[in-house]
Design a protein around this motif. Structure first.
Motif, PDB file in Angstrom:
ATOM      1  N   PHE A  26      22.094  40.715  14.201  1.00  0.00           N
ATOM      2  CA  PHE A  26      20.896  41.505  14.493  1.00  0.00           C
ATOM      3  C   PHE A  26      21.294  42.945  14.776  1.00  0.00           C
ATOM      4  N   ARG A  28      20.218  45.932  17.008  1.00  0.00           N
ATOM      5  CA  ARG A  28      19.319  46.219  18.110  1.00  0.00           C
ATOM      6  C   ARG A  28      19.660  47.586  18.694  1.00  0.00           C
ATOM      7  N   LEU A  33      24.490  42.845  16.943  1.00  0.00           N
ATOM      8  CA  LEU A  33      24.630  41.639  17.738  1.00  0.00           C
ATOM      9  C   LEU A  33      24.890  40.487  16.777  1.00  0.00           C
ATOM     10  N   VAL A  35      25.203  36.945  15.779  1.00  0.00           N
ATOM     11  CA  VAL A  35      24.642  35.744  16.390  1.00  0.00           C
ATOM     12  C   VAL A  35      25.194  34.483  15.738  1.00  0.00           C
ATOM     13  N   PRO A  54      25.173  26.196  23.788  1.00  0.00           N
ATOM     14  CA  PRO A  54      24.698  26.924  24.966  1.00  0.00           C
ATOM     15  C   PRO A  54      23.460  27.750  24.615  1.00  0.00           C
ATOM     16  N   SER A  55      22.625  28.027  25.618  1.00  0.00           N
ATOM     17  CA  SER A  55      21.394  28.749  25.299  1.00  0.00           C
ATOM     18  C   SER A  55      21.738  30.200  24.974  1.00  0.00           C
ATOM     19  N   GLY A  56      21.029  30.747  24.018  1.00  0.00           N
ATOM     20  CA  GLY A  56      21.288  32.104  23.561  1.00  0.00           C
ATOM     21  C   GLY A  56      22.351  32.191  22.492  1.00  0.00           C
ATOM     22  N   CYS A  57      22.837  31.041  21.985  1.00  0.00           N
ATOM     23  CA  CYS A  57      23.932  31.098  21.017  1.00  0.00           C
ATOM     24  C   CYS A  57      23.421  31.264  19.589  1.00  0.00           C
ATOM     25  N   GLY A  58      22.129  31.095  19.383  1.00  0.00           N
ATOM     26  CA  GLY A  58      21.598  31.365  18.051  1.00  0.00           C
ATOM     27  C   GLY A  58      20.988  30.158  17.358  1.00  0.00           C
ATOM     28  N   LYS A  59      20.653  29.119  18.115  1.00  0.00           N
ATOM     29  CA  LYS A  59      20.097  27.907  17.505  1.00  0.00           C
ATOM     30  C   LYS A  59      18.727  28.191  16.887  1.00  0.00           C
ATOM     31  N   SER A  60      17.883  28.857  17.657  1.00  0.00           N
ATOM     32  CA  SER A  60      16.545  29.158  17.127  1.00  0.00           C
ATOM     33  C   SER A  60      16.640  30.111  15.947  1.00  0.00           C
ATOM     34  N   THR A  61      17.595  31.021  16.010  1.00  0.00           N
ATOM     35  CA  THR A  61      17.789  31.950  14.895  1.00  0.00           C
ATOM     36  C   THR A  61      18.123  31.192  13.616  1.00  0.00           C
ATOM     37  N   GLU A  70      13.366  34.542   8.856  1.00  0.00           N
ATOM     38  CA  GLU A  70      14.402  35.536   9.117  1.00  0.00           C
ATOM     39  C   GLU A  70      15.361  35.425   7.934  1.00  0.00           C
ATOM     40  N   ARG A 224      28.043  32.715  21.464  1.00  0.00           N
ATOM     41  CA  ARG A 224      27.702  33.717  20.463  1.00  0.00           C
ATOM     42  C   ARG A 224      28.916  34.586  20.166  1.00  0.00           C
TER      43      ARG A 224
HETATM   44  N1  LIG Z   1      14.696  39.340  16.262  1.00  0.00           N
HETATM   45  C1  LIG Z   1      15.777  39.534  17.048  1.00  0.00           C
HETATM   46  N2  LIG Z   1      16.297  40.768  17.207  1.00  0.00           N
HETATM   47  C2  LIG Z   1      17.360  40.969  17.990  1.00  0.00           C
HETATM   48  N3  LIG Z   1      18.009  39.998  18.658  1.00  0.00           N
HETATM   49  C3  LIG Z   1      17.552  38.740  18.553  1.00  0.00           C
HETATM   50  C4  LIG Z   1      16.412  38.438  17.742  1.00  0.00           C
HETATM   51  N4  LIG Z   1      16.181  37.109  17.819  1.00  0.00           N
HETATM   52  C5  LIG Z   1      17.122  36.609  18.642  1.00  0.00           C
HETATM   53  N5  LIG Z   1      17.958  37.583  19.081  1.00  0.00           N
HETATM   54  C6  LIG Z   1      19.126  37.389  19.944  1.00  0.00           C
HETATM   55  O1  LIG Z   1      19.942  36.440  19.339  1.00  0.00           O
HETATM   56  C7  LIG Z   1      20.507  35.586  20.320  1.00  0.00           C
HETATM   57  C8  LIG Z   1      20.260  34.153  19.958  1.00  0.00           C
HETATM   58  O2  LIG Z   1      18.913  33.848  20.160  1.00  0.00           O
HETATM   59  P1  LIG Z   1      18.310  32.398  19.891  1.00  0.00           P
HETATM   60  O3  LIG Z   1      18.562  32.036  18.471  1.00  0.00           O
HETATM   61  O4  LIG Z   1      16.897  32.394  20.328  1.00  0.00           O
HETATM   62  O5  LIG Z   1      19.195  31.480  20.863  1.00  0.00           O
HETATM   63  P2  LIG Z   1      19.025  29.943  21.260  1.00  0.00           P
HETATM   64  O6  LIG Z   1      17.836  29.397  20.524  1.00  0.00           O
HETATM   65  O7  LIG Z   1      20.299  29.297  20.868  1.00  0.00           O
HETATM   66  O8  LIG Z   1      18.828  29.893  22.748  1.00  0.00           O
HETATM   67  C9  LIG Z   1      19.927  35.997  21.646  1.00  0.00           C
HETATM   68  O9  LIG Z   1      20.877  36.770  22.326  1.00  0.00           O
HETATM   69  C10 LIG Z   1      18.724  36.822  21.292  1.00  0.00           C
HETATM   70  O10 LIG Z   1      18.520  37.826  22.239  1.00  0.00           O
END
Ligand SMILES: Nc1ncnc2c1ncn2[C@@H]1O[C@H](COP(=O)(O)OP(=O)(O)O)[C@@H](O)[C@H]1O
Ligand SMILES: [Mg+2]
Lengths: 286, 297
Positions: A26, A28, A33, A35, A54-61, A70, A224
């Motif tokens: 990403f 920013r 960043l 991910v 771990p949370s914030g590692c990029g699973k949802s991404t 995305e 991450r």
């Molecule tokens: N659209 C975006 N722009 C910038 N940073 C993002 C965006 N989406 C997610 N992030 C960053 O990417 C990292 C991973 O996010 P996310 O995939 O939601 O983690 P998880 O689901 O594993 O908890 C986080 O640090 C988040 O802040």
């Protein structure tokens, strides 16, 4: 794009998916960043796999990339052997929040995906109604979401997801916000649903027992920028019920996962435990 | 009293709702009619303090006028306003009808205008850049100046009044709709997109319903200005209407009848205001109850 008309038989079965070296960075405010770092994973048709990390590692991404929301910076996604990067039509995505629309009744929330795909409301209802009972929503079809408990909301969201008739179901921490009892109930219920329908499911969770109870295979992501640091084949017999949680094998696998989650580096060095397959080594089976 | 009962009912209803996978129709919520009846009761009983306050004010006014023997041309007593208004009811009514007509047509037209404008601004970036600033600028045009021009351009008929009403009321609803569209959760937009929905599907199925509560808030602001705008339009140049009536009676030094017309105006505004709640409850039955539950939590 062809409009997919789901039929009840389409609620069964799934497609094989392969994620190959997917990366994402990403931007920013000028900063980079990183991910996802060359994530690779696969599920055969009708398999249930979990991604834990771990949370914030990029699973949802990763899910956002699969669902075409995305774009990936590198790598590709294949469905049934054909490149499907950025193509959302193979995936039924259930985001982290239940995202029920407060102005739609339970039944209408469940038909949302079909209506978006262009199906008439009446036809969509006919398709969804037979599943209402299986999802434990009988008698609540005409309630508004505010009338439901957290567990029921999640079941409506799951119903909305699977009726889309898509080949691969993506579930992002579906039970994360629920209390322990409700969560366990829903995990067992989801397990039995999957055994009936054999969808291809990719589940994101940070709940170790949940991953073991439900999956054929678990992928552990590191911090991450996330890459797959461990793959674990879950060889517990199916169908799995509550009793499965008490078995020694379950405890063994749980320990492997916890060790890998807490300290991927160290786990990598002493790689002989359980059926953990560590990236770079050959797969070790139970 | 009945409000608190309604609220406790909601809590109990929530608690009684079963969450068993096996719930087979046993926990279906109570009938909607009893809910609606209770809602009306709550609303009416909620109006008592306001009515009492009004009664006290009117009583004081009457007392002051009678005790100080105020000249009725300066300040008529409420009793005089009521009796004279009643005697002149047919003239009042004949002038009220056109005002109602102008107000309603104006509001409906303004809703059309703000629907089109807000949809265009929400759906297209160029429209946002071009139309939004013009919209804001339009609100700095003094109605005082533009209303007489409308009369010069469009005559003494219906149109110039409707235009004044539109000019005054389209802005609050447009801004409310825009705010409402923007309050859509990005995750929900993503959900629609993941289902294969494009910009328009997202707009219709998600952004519009999300904006509804905002819209009704804006509509209430608009409606409370609408009657006044119509009357102002008439006052500038018309042959009938409450604005004309007030002007004529003022020149005839019939202050009591001016007051009677003011009372009718206020009543009109309040009825319109109340109507927005009725329409809101009819279009968003889910909204009030979900809010009540949230407040309790
Ligand atoms: N659209 C975006 N722009 C910038 N940073 C993002 C965006 N989406 C997610 N992030 C960053 O990417 C990292 C991973 O996010 P996310 O995939 O939601 O983690 P998880 O689901 O594993 O908890 C986080 O640090 C988040 O802040
Ligand atoms: Mg997440």
């Amino acid at each position: 794009m062809t409009k997919s008309r789901a039929t009840p038989s389409q609620f069964h079965g799934g497609a094989a998916i392969e994620v190959i070296d997917v990366s994402k960075t990403f931007q920013r405010r000028g900063e980079h960043l990183a991910v996802l770092d060359r994530i690779s994973l696969e599920a055969a048709a009708g398999e249930f796999i979990s991604i834990i990390g771990p949370s914030g590692c990029g699973k949802s991404t990763l899910f956002n990339i699969l669902a075409g929301l995305e774009s990936a910076d590198g790598g590709k996604v294949e469905v049934n052997g054909a490149v499907a990067t950025g193509a959302s039509e193979h995936f039924a995505y259930k985001p982290q929040k239940d995202l029920l629309f407060p102005w739609r009744r339970v039944l209408d929330n469940a038909t949302l995906g079909l209506e978006v795909q262009g199906m008439k409301k009446k036809d969509a209802r006919q398709l969804v109604e037979p599943l209402i009972e299986k999802f434990g929503l009988t008698g609540f079809e005409h309630c508004y979401p505010y009338e439901l408990s957290g567990g029921m909301r999640q079941r409506v969201a799951l119903l909305r997801t699977v009726v889309q008739g898509r080949q691969i179901v993506l579930l992002d921490e579906p039970f994360g916000a629920l209390d322990y009892l409700t969560r366990t109930d829903l995990q067992l219920w989801l397990s039995s649903m999957w055994e009936q329908f054999h969808w291809t499911v990719v589940l994101v969770t940070h709940d170790v027992p949940e991953a073991l109870l439900l999956s054929d295979r678990v992928y552990v992501l590191g911090n991450r920028p996330a890459s797959v640091c461990c793959v674990l084949d879950v060889d517990l017999p199916r169908p799995r019920g509550l009793e499965c949680i008490g078995t020694p094998r379950f405890a063994e696998l749980e320990e492997v996962l916890l060790t890998n989650l807490r300290d991927p580096e160290r786990a990598n060095r002493s790689s002989s435990i359980g059926s953990a397959h560590l990236i770079g080594d050959g797969r070790v089976d139970g | 009293m009945s409000l608190s009962r309604a609220l406790t009912d909601e809590i109990e209803g929530e608690r009684a709702r079963p969450d068993a996978v096996t719930a087979s129709g046993a926990g279906v919520p109570r009938s909607r009619t009893s809910r609606a009846a209770r809602a009306v009761g709550t609303r009416l009983s909620g109006a008592w303090p306001a009515l009492l306050g009004l009664a006290v004010l009117v009583g004081l006014w009457q007392l002051v006028v009678v005790l100080l023997k105020v000249n009725p041309t300066v300040l008529p007593s409420p009793a005089r306003v009521a009796s004279q208004g009643w005697m002149n009811r047919s003239a009042l009514w004949q002038n009220t009808l056109p005002t109602i007509k102008e107000t309603l047509i104006g509001i409906v037209a303004a809703l059309g205008v703000s629907a089109v404008l807000s949809a265009a601004i929400d759906l297209s970036k160029p429209a946002r850049r071009v139309v939004y600033p013009l919209l804001v600028a339009s609100q700095s045009i003094p109605v005082l100046v533009i209303a007489p021009l409308f009369v010069i351009w469009f005559g003494f008929g219906l149109l110039p009044k409707v235009l004044v009403v539109i000019l005054v009321t389209f802005f609050p609803t447009t801004v409310a709709l825009l705010e409402g569209f923007n309050s859509t959760e990005p995750e929900a937009s993503n959900l629609i997109r993941s289902m294969g929905g494009g910009r328009f599907k997202e707009f219709w199925m998600l952004r519009v319903p999300t904006a509804l509560p905002f819209f009704f808030a804006g509509l209430r602001v608009a409606v409370s200005f609408a009657v006044m705008a119509a009357i102002f339009g008439e006052w500038v140049g018309a042959s009938v209407g409450l604005g004309v009536y007030m002007e004529l009676e003022k020149n005839a030094l019939r202050t009591d009848l001016v007051f009677a017309a003011v009372v009718v105006t206020a009543a009109l505004s309040m009825v319109l205001y109340g109507l927005t709640f009725l329409i809101q409850n009819a279009t968003m039955p889910w909204y009030r109850h979900s809010r009540q539950i949230k407040r309790i939590k």
